[in-house]
Design a protein around this motif. Structure first.
Motif, PDB file in Angstrom:
ATOM      1  N   SER A   1       0.715  -1.203  -0.293  1.00  0.00           N
ATOM      2  CA  SER A   1      -0.181   0.262  -0.185  1.00  0.00           C
ATOM      3  C   SER A   1       0.895   1.468  -0.127  1.00  0.00           C
ATOM      4  O   SER A   1       1.905   1.049   0.507  1.00  0.00           O
ATOM      5  CB  SER A   1      -0.855  -0.173   1.267  1.00  0.00           C
TER       6      SER A   1
ATOM      7  N   GLU B   1     -14.589  -5.594  13.421  1.00  0.00           N
ATOM      8  CA  GLU B   1     -14.653  -4.445  12.813  1.00  0.00           C
ATOM      9  C   GLU B   1     -15.705  -3.399  13.611  1.00  0.00           C
ATOM     10  O   GLU B   1     -16.658  -2.611  11.868  1.00  0.00           O
ATOM     11  CB  GLU B   1     -15.114  -4.386  11.451  1.00  0.00           C
TER      12      GLU B   1
ATOM     13  N   ASP C   1      -7.179   0.657   7.467  1.00  0.00           N
ATOM     14  CA  ASP C   1      -7.890  -0.949   6.613  1.00  0.00           C
ATOM     15  C   ASP C   1      -6.919  -1.675   8.260  1.00  0.00           C
ATOM     16  O   ASP C   1      -6.050  -1.772   8.642  1.00  0.00           O
ATOM     17  CB  ASP C   1      -7.337  -1.192   5.400  1.00  0.00           C
TER      18      ASP C   1
ATOM     19  N   GLU D   1      -4.055  -3.999   7.280  1.00  0.00           N
ATOM     20  CA  GLU D   1      -2.869  -3.005   7.541  1.00  0.00           C
ATOM     21  C   GLU D   1      -2.698  -3.129   8.734  1.00  0.00           C
ATOM     22  O   GLU D   1      -1.691  -3.768   8.835  1.00  0.00           O
ATOM     23  CB  GLU D   1      -3.377  -2.016   6.912  1.00  0.00           C
TER      24      GLU D   1
END
Length: 81
Positions: free
Chosen positions: A12, A47, A66, A69
């Motif tokens: 990324s 999440e 994210d 990540e």
């Protein structure tokens, strides 16, 4: 079952500072009287942003990261690589 190993790559170019965001979220949770580690783990596993307080925009900040990540960064830091 297959012997094939699937590769997972999180390359990324994002310039989001994970450590800075986690530190700010941790501080906000602590200031509101929560156990920051438990709340952040709850967020990572589910999440579900409601694990993170709105205080000091912590919920908005954590959602900039994210989850995959974030996990990659945590594992990398834990292993020191």
């Amino acid at each position: 079952m297959s012997d094939y190993t699937r590769r997972f790559d999180l390359s990324s170019d994002d310039t989001v500072d994970t450590k800075e965001i986690l530190t700010q979220v941790y501080t906000a949770l602590q200031q509101k009287g929560y156990n920051p580690i438990n709340q952040i783990v709850g967020y990572i596993l589910s999440e579900d942003p409601t694990y993170i307080t709105n205080f000091n925009n912590a919920r908005t900040l954590i959602r900039k990261l994210d989850r995959d990540e974030l996990l990659q960064e945590l594992v990398r830091h834990y292993l020191g690589v």
